[in-house]
Scaffold this motif. Structure first.
Motif, short mmCIF file in Angstrom:
data_model
loop_
_atom_site.label_atom_id
_atom_site.label_comp_id
_atom_site.label_asym_id
_atom_site.label_seq_id
_atom_site.Cartn_x
_atom_site.Cartn_y
_atom_site.Cartn_z
N HIS A 4 0.84 -1.18 0.00
CA HIS A 4 0.00 0.00 0.00
C HIS A 4 0.88 1.24 0.00
O HIS A 4 2.09 1.17 0.18
N LYS A 63 -9.98 5.32 0.47
CA LYS A 63 -9.89 4.01 -0.18
C LYS A 63 -8.82 4.03 -1.27
O LYS A 63 -8.07 3.07 -1.43
N ALA A 64 -8.73 5.16 -1.98
CA ALA A 64 -7.73 5.30 -3.05
C ALA A 64 -6.32 5.29 -2.48
O ALA A 64 -5.43 4.65 -3.04
N ILE A 65 -6.09 6.01 -1.37
CA ILE A 65 -4.72 6.06 -0.85
C ILE A 65 -4.32 4.80 -0.11
O ILE A 65 -3.15 4.60 0.18
N PHE A 67 -5.18 1.77 -1.43
CA PHE A 67 -5.36 0.72 -2.44
C PHE A 67 -4.07 -0.07 -2.62
O PHE A 67 -2.97 0.49 -2.55
N ILE A 69 -1.17 -1.31 -4.36
CA ILE A 69 -0.50 -0.84 -5.58
C ILE A 69 0.05 -1.98 -6.44
O ILE A 69 0.45 -1.75 -7.57
N SER A 74 -4.02 -1.23 -10.71
CA SER A 74 -4.11 -0.33 -9.56
C SER A 74 -4.14 1.14 -9.97
O SER A 74 -4.89 1.93 -9.41
N SER A 75 -3.34 1.50 -10.97
CA SER A 75 -3.30 2.90 -11.40
C SER A 75 -4.68 3.37 -11.88
O SER A 75 -5.14 4.45 -11.51
N GLU A 77 -7.61 1.95 -11.15
CA GLU A 77 -8.56 1.90 -10.03
C GLU A 77 -8.41 3.12 -9.12
O GLU A 77 -9.39 3.73 -8.71
N ILE A 78 -7.16 3.47 -8.81
CA ILE A 78 -6.90 4.62 -7.95
C ILE A 78 -7.37 5.90 -8.64
O ILE A 78 -8.00 6.75 -8.01
N SER A 79 -7.09 6.02 -9.93
CA SER A 79 -7.53 7.20 -10.68
C SER A 79 -9.04 7.32 -10.68
O SER A 79 -9.60 8.42 -10.51
N LEU A 82 -10.23 8.39 -7.19
CA LEU A 82 -9.96 9.82 -6.96
C LEU A 82 -10.86 10.70 -7.82
O LEU A 82 -11.31 11.76 -7.37
#
Length: 112
Positions: A4, A63-65, A67, A69, A74-75, A77-79, A82
């Motif tokens: 993470h 949740k994004a921070i 996630f 990695i 992951s990139s 999903e995080i995007s 956010l």
């Protein structure tokens, strides 16, 4: 093995606990004022919607921070998380502004 965003172990719990406590106080205050003030109920409803949607936005951001990695997309999903968080935050700010605008309107009772 999950990897993470590097944060101290207790930071996420402190963020969630601190945010939840303050937001609960804010929501209870708005509900109290909403019930007490019959002439401005619509304004307090908008502010209540702001707090709820802002809370969901913060949940998505947290949740994004946190996630994983190493997850295969992951990139993306995080995007997405956010982006959703940002859109909800923007909507919540509009609700807050509408509520403030409604509270600032001068009623007939105020003029007398």
């Amino acid at each position: 093995m999950h990897q993470h965003l590097p944060l101290e172990e207790e930071v996420m719990n402190m963020l969630i606990g601190g945010f939840s406590t303050i937001m609960l106080i804010a929501i209870i205050t708005v509900i109290f004022l909403w019930r007490r003030n019959t002439t401005q109920r619509a304004a307090f409803l908008w502010i209540f919607v702001h707090f709820v949607s802002f809370s969901i936005a913060v949940y998505l951001a947290l949740k994004a921070i946190s996630f994983d990695i190493n997850h295969p997309m992951s990139s993306e999903e995080i995007s997405l998380l956010l982006g959703e968080s940002g859109a909800l935050w923007a909507g919540s700010m509009i609700c807050l502004l509408v509520g403030i605008f409604k509270l600032s309107k001068v009623t007939k009772d105020d003029k007398e």
